[in-house]
Structures are given as structure tokens and as C-alpha cells.
Scaffold this motif. Structure first.
Motif, PDB file in Angstrom:
ATOM      1  N   TRP A   1      45.828  46.887  61.985  1.00  0.00           N
ATOM      2  CA  TRP A   1      44.962  45.982  62.787  1.00  0.00           C
ATOM      3  C   TRP A   1      43.948  45.212  61.931  1.00  0.00           C
ATOM      4  CZ3 TRP A   1      46.387  45.143  67.668  1.00  0.00           C
ATOM      5  CH2 TRP A   1      45.537  44.393  68.477  1.00  0.00           C
ATOM      6  N   PRO A   2      43.200  45.867  61.040  1.00  0.00           N
ATOM      7  CA  PRO A   2      42.233  45.098  60.226  1.00  0.00           C
ATOM      8  C   PRO A   2      42.911  44.043  59.361  1.00  0.00           C
ATOM      9  CG  PRO A   2      41.804  47.450  60.060  1.00  0.00           C
ATOM     10  CD  PRO A   2      43.118  47.303  60.754  1.00  0.00           C
ATOM     11  N   GLU A   3      44.122  44.332  58.885  1.00  0.00           N
ATOM     12  CA  GLU A   3      44.817  43.351  58.047  1.00  0.00           C
ATOM     13  C   GLU A   3      45.163  42.101  58.868  1.00  0.00           C
ATOM     14  OE1 GLU A   3      47.845  44.751  55.338  1.00  0.00           O
ATOM     15  OE2 GLU A   3      49.071  42.983  55.771  1.00  0.00           O
ATOM     16  N   TRP A   4      45.500  42.300  60.121  1.00  0.00           N
ATOM     17  CA  TRP A   4      45.877  41.170  60.987  1.00  0.00           C
ATOM     18  C   TRP A   4      44.638  40.384  61.452  1.00  0.00           C
ATOM     19  CZ3 TRP A   4      49.333  44.802  64.428  1.00  0.00           C
ATOM     20  CH2 TRP A   4      50.474  45.148  63.713  1.00  0.00           C
ATOM     21  N   PHE A   5      43.583  41.096  61.792  1.00  0.00           N
ATOM     22  CA  PHE A   5      42.453  40.438  62.462  1.00  0.00           C
ATOM     23  C   PHE A   5      41.124  40.520  61.712  1.00  0.00           C
ATOM     24  CE2 PHE A   5      45.462  41.789  65.785  1.00  0.00           C
ATOM     25  CZ  PHE A   5      45.798  40.553  66.289  1.00  0.00           C
ATOM     26  N   GLY A   6      41.096  41.136  60.540  1.00  0.00           N
ATOM     27  CA  GLY A   6      39.835  41.321  59.829  1.00  0.00           C
ATOM     28  C   GLY A   6      39.444  40.132  58.969  1.00  0.00           C
ATOM     29  N   ALA A   7      38.142  40.096  58.608  1.00  0.00           N
ATOM     30  CA  ALA A   7      37.647  39.046  57.705  1.00  0.00           C
ATOM     31  C   ALA A   7      37.801  39.534  56.267  1.00  0.00           C
ATOM     32  CB  ALA A   7      36.172  38.790  58.007  1.00  0.00           C
ATOM     33  N   GLU A   8      38.134  38.600  55.379  1.00  0.00           N
ATOM     34  CA  GLU A   8      38.431  39.002  53.996  1.00  0.00           C
ATOM     35  C   GLU A   8      37.161  39.062  53.145  1.00  0.00           C
ATOM     36  OE1 GLU A   8      42.129  37.550  52.257  1.00  0.00           O
ATOM     37  OE2 GLU A   8      40.964  37.005  50.481  1.00  0.00           O
ATOM     38  N   ILE A   9      37.026  40.136  52.378  1.00  0.00           N
ATOM     39  CA  ILE A   9      35.961  40.220  51.368  1.00  0.00           C
ATOM     40  C   ILE A   9      36.580  40.804  50.098  1.00  0.00           C
ATOM     41  CG2 ILE A   9      34.071  40.567  53.036  1.00  0.00           C
ATOM     42  CD1 ILE A   9      34.091  43.543  52.122  1.00  0.00           C
ATOM     43  N   ARG A  10      35.837  40.686  48.989  1.00  0.00           N
ATOM     44  CA  ARG A  10      36.308  41.275  47.736  1.00  0.00           C
ATOM     45  C   ARG A  10      35.228  42.189  47.182  1.00  0.00           C
ATOM     46  NH1 ARG A  10      39.891  36.627  44.746  1.00  0.00           N
ATOM     47  NH2 ARG A  10      41.114  36.158  46.606  1.00  0.00           N
ATOM     48  N   VAL A  11      35.652  43.374  46.743  1.00  0.00           N
ATOM     49  CA  VAL A  11      34.688  44.305  46.130  1.00  0.00           C
ATOM     50  C   VAL A  11      35.202  44.716  44.761  1.00  0.00           C
ATOM     51  CG1 VAL A  11      33.831  45.209  48.335  1.00  0.00           C
ATOM     52  CG2 VAL A  11      35.708  46.348  47.170  1.00  0.00           C
ATOM     53  N   ASP A  12      34.251  45.141  43.943  1.00  0.00           N
ATOM     54  CA  ASP A  12      34.555  45.568  42.585  1.00  0.00           C
ATOM     55  C   ASP A  12      35.517  46.763  42.611  1.00  0.00           C
ATOM     56  OD1 ASP A  12      34.379  45.494  39.925  1.00  0.00           O
ATOM     57  OD2 ASP A  12      32.333  46.267  39.762  1.00  0.00           O
ATOM     58  N   ALA A  13      36.609  46.698  41.845  1.00  0.00           N
ATOM     59  CA  ALA A  13      37.537  47.833  41.719  1.00  0.00           C
ATOM     60  C   ALA A  13      38.115  47.784  40.314  1.00  0.00           C
ATOM     61  CB  ALA A  13      38.644  47.745  42.764  1.00  0.00           C
ATOM     62  N   ILE A  14      37.892  48.835  39.547  1.00  0.00           N
ATOM     63  CA  ILE A  14      38.281  48.815  38.137  1.00  0.00           C
ATOM     64  C   ILE A  14      39.578  49.582  37.948  1.00  0.00           C
ATOM     65  CG2 ILE A  14      37.577  49.467  35.799  1.00  0.00           C
ATOM     66  CD1 ILE A  14      34.659  49.265  36.842  1.00  0.00           C
ATOM     67  N   LEU A  15      40.542  48.890  37.343  1.00  0.00           N
ATOM     68  CA  LEU A  15      41.865  49.458  37.108  1.00  0.00           C
ATOM     69  C   LEU A  15      41.837  50.297  35.836  1.00  0.00           C
ATOM     70  CD1 LEU A  15      44.427  48.989  38.736  1.00  0.00           C
ATOM     71  CD2 LEU A  15      45.025  47.147  37.162  1.00  0.00           C
ATOM     72  N   GLY A  16      42.410  51.504  35.903  1.00  0.00           N
ATOM     73  CA  GLY A  16      42.474  52.361  34.722  1.00  0.00           C
ATOM     74  C   GLY A  16      43.799  52.188  34.007  1.00  0.00           C
ATOM     75  N   LEU A  17      44.173  53.204  33.223  1.00  0.00           N
ATOM     76  CA  LEU A  17      45.445  53.137  32.495  1.00  0.00           C
ATOM     77  C   LEU A  17      46.566  53.646  33.401  1.00  0.00           C
ATOM     78  CD1 LEU A  17      44.295  54.443  29.017  1.00  0.00           C
ATOM     79  CD2 LEU A  17      44.981  52.107  29.591  1.00  0.00           C
ATOM     80  N   PRO A  18      47.755  52.993  33.328  1.00  0.00           N
ATOM     81  CA  PRO A  18      48.855  53.447  34.190  1.00  0.00           C
ATOM     82  C   PRO A  18      49.401  54.807  33.744  1.00  0.00           C
ATOM     83  CG  PRO A  18      49.551  51.635  32.773  1.00  0.00           C
ATOM     84  CD  PRO A  18      48.101  51.816  32.529  1.00  0.00           C
TER      85      PRO A  18
END
Lengths: 418, 189
Positions: free
Chosen positions: B25-42
Motif C-alpha cells: 500500500w505505501p508503495e502505491w499511495f505513499g509520498a517519496e522521500i530519500r534517507v541516508d543509507a550506507i552500503l557495506g561490502l557484499p
């Protein structure tokens, strides 16, 4: 068709000793004919269903990340639907055993629906196990069978363990009646024991997490006490539901677990930070136990005095539990208090075994023995490298277990037909 | 038995479908924002990558706070209404916070690198605040210093082939007014 070996040997000796005639021996053997083979075949097909289900989940998991979201959903939802469809076809053709196994398999594979949703939407919280538990409990209540009850109990227990650290798992209150209903429809000691174990696990986790909350803990212990009251209200001779039959033993086990933790963490390590927090839960349990005692005495049921005595004993422990942080401050007195609680824990096991011996109840006996072993093991571990204390605990355990063995053997001899 | 199996199938598939809709539901009707997310090593074995959420580490000002030498940065947020329990013992307060559901208000701020504006935590409350972007979060850990660890998203993520392991990244979230949200992807900042 092969007979069970022991029955074949025993019936031959009964015939030789003149206890039964040749016709009676044939009748006895006919009653058990093929049962062993059926049990083996049943076990193997259930194992096949389980292995197939796990294999299917692993196959889906292989390169799962590379599949588009629609394919992930199609595989998981479609797979579950196909298996339920196959179960329906089997049931409509009268193949009940196959239908039961396919329903079990579908209930296992249903986990993939929740896993794929969580995975596709990158959820950071474990929602899978709770919803899988809901569907497994529904399936166990609607399609009865011991294996279905075991699946539902196992998944529910997994959810409770995964949930540990999160908010208290209150939705379990909605699942418990489903599990109870499932056991009622397929009365079986193994299923009843599994369900009771899950209830104790839940009560334990909630009580442990929220002990400082007087309201929630009162609710938990009052529910447990009410459950025990329900089971105790029936005389041993009366027909008792399998679920209720397993509950008093679990209730005692629960009390002992509390006592064990109390000795280890509270009495010897540090005083509880809020002594009055346990007042309300203790009052709730004491109230329920008082009802048990009154019910046992007024109803003039067999063993009423014993039940009342046990209830008073439990209430006395709880009273001591509530009062100890207020009354006891000196370290030496704490050791004495710890010893008294240890004695109470052992008495719990002994009481269970004596009750089991009177009722010829093997399940209750096993509970009592486990209670004593649990206590002895915890005390031996508590000694933490002190060999003579560990040895003392184990010697005491050996003496108690030896006495329990003698009590059980004597009760079996008394119960044997003369 | 046929009816019972049919009912089981309908209920099981219905619950599965309902769960899917609820999560989507949030993906269909939610408002988009961006937050900090740090990718580590695979991870070589699982093809998954560790994902760190700096916005999920917040610091409250609490009475009798104990000192804490945590090396990780925390976002200092203000409490709207009573969030931390009213107790003089910070250890007891931290224990009570454990597992609670809270609402984290975030505001968009322009990034220093000049990329897309990231949303950063500014305040926290026990109910959604009207007019603000609320994220409904759970407290996984709290300390007597007033530091809290909140769940914003998964701790592991399928290793993206388009992003370098050390790239600066942001998680794209879709948020409903109720505070429910879902992560829809990871992008380079």
C-alpha cells in the motif's frame, strides 16, 4: 504380515503358560496386524511431505534475487494454491490420507508467500513468522491431525522466539484458542504437550519482558492460573480434554522456572529494583489458587485435600517471593532464602511425581522428572566451576531421581491387576 | 474434509494476499522521500550487502542521562510530548523503551554534495504529527544515555550491480500519512 516382535514373543509365552487359548492369541494378534507397517508408512510419507516442502522452498530460494517481483509472487502464491488444489482433488476422491499430507505440505509452503512479500518490499522487521503461524494454526484447527498441531506449534514457537526483543506478542491470545481447538479435535499427548509448551513459552516471554508492568503480568499469570483451575476442576477419573490435562503440569513447570530464575538472578545477584511491581501479579495468582483450593474442598472431589494443599503451597511461595526484597537484606539471609526456594522447586517436582503415581499418569511423571533434572542442572551450572558444589547438587539429584524411580515402580506394582 | 480443506485454502491464500496488499500500500499511495543509507561490502556467499541506516540512530535529551562514548554519530532529535518514560532511573527508562513503536519526523535538507535532498530526523513522538512526514519505527535498543536505535529498513540488501560498494547511497522510501512506509530502492546520491 509381520507382527510386532514383542507381541509375538509375549503371546507365545502367554499361550505356553496357559493364560490364553490359541484362538485368543490369534484374536489379539489380529488386532495389531499391520499396525507397525502402517506406522512406518505413515511416518515415511509425512517425512516425504516435509522434505518435499523444504526442497521446494530451497528451489525457490535458488537465484531468488534474480527473479522479477511478479515471478516471485507467482511462484510462492501459485505454489501454495496448486498444493491446496491437489489436496482438494485428493479429498474429493476419498483419499483422506493423501489430502492430509498435501494440506500439510501447502501449509509449509505457505511460508513462501510471506517470505516473498517481505523480501520483495525489503522489510526490516520479521513479519513472516507471525503470519505463517496464523495460517498454520487455522489449518491445524480446520484439518485436524497431530502433525498439523506440531507444525502449528513449531511455527508459533519460532515466531515467539523471533519476536523476542520486540513488543510483547499479544496476538498470540488469538492463536491460543485455535491451537486448543486443534488439540481437542485430535486429542493426543504429543500435540497437547507441544501446545502447552508454546503457551508456557509465550507466558514466560511476556512475563519476562513486562514483569515491571503490573497490569500485563497480572493478566498473564491470571490466565495461566485460570487454565490450571479449569483442569483441576475435573477429577482424574472424569474425561478431561487433552489440552487441559497437560496444563497443570505446565503450570507447575512455569512456577519452577520462575523460582529457578529468582534464585539465580534476583536473590544471589541483586535486589529487584521495584519490589512492589510483583505485588499485583502475585495477588492475581494467589486469588486463583485460593479458588482452586476452595473448589477442591467444597466439591468433595477425590484428591481434594491434595489439590488444596498444592494450591496453598504455591500461594505460600508467591507470598515469600513478593516479600523477600522487603524483608531480606543481609547476604547470609539471602542464601537461606535461596535454599528455601530451591527446596520449593524440588518439592514441585516431587509433588508432580506423587500425583502422577496416584493417577498412573506417565506424562505428568515425565514433567516431574524433567522438573527435578532442570533444577539440578541449573544449580550445578550455578556453581560455576565449584566442583564440590556441583557434585553435591548432582548427588542430591541422583538421590531424588532414585527415589522417584522407586515411587513410580511401586505405584505400577500397586496398579497391576491381582 | 473437502469443505475444511477448501476453507483452509481460502483463509491461507486470503491472509497471504491481504498481507501483500497491506505491505504494498505505501508503495502505491505513499509520498517519496530519500534517507541516508550506507552500503557495506557484499557477502560472497549470499550476494547480499550490509546496509547501515544513520537516520535510525537518534539521541534524546533525558534527565539523569549516563555518559556514553559511542563512536557512531547520532541525530539529536527533540521529543514531542512524553516519549522517554517518566522515571528517574535512566537504565529502567531505556529498558521500557525497548520494542516500542514511535513516530520519527523527518525534514528534507539539501545535501552538502549538491545532490538530491535527503530527509533527516528532527523530532520524535508517540503519535503521528499532522503536517509532518512521519516514519513509524520500532526501537530495537535504547541506552541510559538517551541513545536509541530505530528500524528504518533491512540490515541486508540484494547487492546492486549498478552501484559501487563504496558509493554514497540513499534509500528511496514511500511514506503514508499514517507513518507506514516501505523501501522501494537504493540510489546513488
Amino acid at each position: 504380515v509381520r507382527q510386532p516382535g514383542w507381541l509375538d514373543r509375549e503371546s507365545t509365552s502367554w499361550l505356553r503358560d496357559g493364560l490364553i487359548t490359541a484362538d485368543q492369541r490369534r484374536a489379539i494378534l489380529a488386532r495389531y496386524r499391520g499396525r507397525a507397517e502402517r506406522n512406518v508408512a505413515d511416518t515415511l510419507t509425512w517425512l516425504a511431505a516435509l522434505a518435499g516442502g523444504v526442497g521446494l522452498v530451497l528451489l525457490v530460494g535458488w537465484n531468488w534475487d534474480q527473479l522479477p517481483r511478479s515471478a516471485q509472487m507467482g511462484v510462492s502464491f501459485g505454489g501454495t494454491a496448486v498444493l491446496f488444489g491437489a489436496a482438494l482433488v485428493a479429498a474429493s476422491r476419498g483419499r483422506r490420507a493423501l489430502a492430509g499430507r498435501l494440506t500439510f505440505l501447502a501449509s509449509v509452503v505457505a511460508a513462501s508467500m510471506f517470505v516473498s512479500v517481505d523480501d520483495a518490499y525489503h522489510l526490516g522487521e520479521p513479519g513472516v513468522s507471525m503470519w505463517w503461524a496464523v495460517t498454520a494454526c487455522l489449518a491445524a484447527a480446520l484439518v485436524p491431525g497431530t502433525v498439523m498441531v506440531l507444525l502449528a506449534s513449531g511455527v508459533t514457537a519460532a515466531w515467539l522466539i523471533v519476536q523476542g526483543g520486540g513488543p510483547p506478542p499479544w496476538p498470540f491470545l488469538a492463536l491460543a484458542p485455535l491451537l486448543a481447538l486443534a488439540v481437542e479435535q485430535a486429542p493426543d499427548r504429543i500435540g497437547a504437550g507441544a501446545v502447552t509448551g508454546v503457551i508456557v513459552l509465550w507466558a514466560w516471554s511476556v512475563a519476562n519482558d513486562t514483569w515491571w508492568s503490573a497490569f500485563t503480568t497480572s493478566l498473564v499469570v491470571a490466565l495461566l492460573a485460570a487454565s490450571a483451575l479449569d483442569a483441576w476442576a475435573h477429577a482424574p477419573e472424569a474425561r478431561r480434554p487433552a489440552f487441559a490435562r497437560a496444563t497443570p503440569a505446565a503450570f507447575f513447570l512455569f512456577l519452577t522456572l520462575l523460582l529457578l530464575q529468582l534464585v539465580h538472578e534476583q536473590v544471589l545477584s541483586h535486589a529487584r529494583d521495584d519490589a512492589t511491581a510483583s505485588l499485583w501479579p502475585a495477588l492475581a495468582v494467589a486469588g486463583a489458587l485460593a479458588l482452586v483450593a476452595v473448589s477442591a474442598l467444597v466439591g468433595r472431589r477425590p484428591g481434594g485435600w491434595r489439590t488444596a494443599g498444592l494450591a496453598v503451597l504455591c500461594a505460600a511461595w508467591l507470598g515469600a517471593w513478593v516479600m523477600y526484597p522487603i524483608l531480606i537484606t543481609a547476604p547470609t539471609a539471602r542464601w537461606a532464602w535461596a535454599a528455601a526456594f530451591g527446596l520449593a522447586a524440588v518439592l514441585t517436582g516431587v509433588s508432580l511425581v506423587r500425583q502422577a503415581a496416584r493417577d498412573q499418569d506417565l506424562g505428568l511423571f515425565v514433567m516431574g522428572v524433567l522438573n527435578v533434572i532442570g533444577f539440578v542442572a541449573a544449580r550445578a551450572i550455578d556453581a560455576d566451576g565449584n566442583l564440590w558444589q556441583s557434585a553435591l547438587a548432582l548427588f542430591a539429584g541422583a538421590v531424588i531421581l532414585g527415589w522417584l524411580a522407586r515411587t513410580w515402580a511401586a505405584s505400577r506394582r500397586e496398579a497391576a491387576p491381582r | 474434509m473437502t469443505r475444511r480443506i477448501l476453507l483452509t485454502a481460502v483463509l491461507t491464500l486470503g491472509i497471504g494476499a491481504g498481507y501483500w496488499m497491506y505491505i504494498a500500500w505505501p508503495e502505491w499511495f505513499g509520498a517519496e522521500i530519500r534517507v541516508d543509507a550506507i552500503l557495506g561490502l557484499p557477502d560472497r556467499h549470499t550476494s547480499r550487502t550490509a546496509l547501515d541506516w544513520p537516520s535510525g540512530r537518534v539521541l534524546l535529551t533525558i534527565p539523569h542521562a549516563e555518559a556514553d562514548d559511542s563512536p557512531m554519530p547520532f541525530h539529536e532529535v527533540r521529543q514531542i510530548g512524553p516519549v522517554w518514560p517518566a522515571t528517574s532511573d535512566p537504565l529502567r527508562g531505556a529498558r521500557l523503551m525497548h520494542g516500542r513503536t514511535l513516530y520519527l519526523q523527518v525534514e528534507r535538507r539539501a545535501s552538502a554534495e549538491g545532490g538530491s535532498a535527503l530527509a533527516e530526523p528532527v523530532s520524535i513522538s508517540t503519535t503521528p504529527i499532522a503536517g509532518a512526514t512521519n516514519l513509524r519505527v520500532h526501537v530495537t535498543r535504547a541506552t541510559p544515555s538517551g541513545r536509541m536505535y530505530l528500524v528504518l529498513g533491512p540490515s541486508v540488501y540484494p547487492a546492486p550491480s549498478t552501484l559501487a560498494p563504496d558509493a554514497l547511497t540513499a534509500a528511496v522510501l514511500r511514506v503514508l500519512p499514517s507513518g507506514r512506509f516501505t523501501m522501494v530502492g537504493l540510489v546513488a546520491r
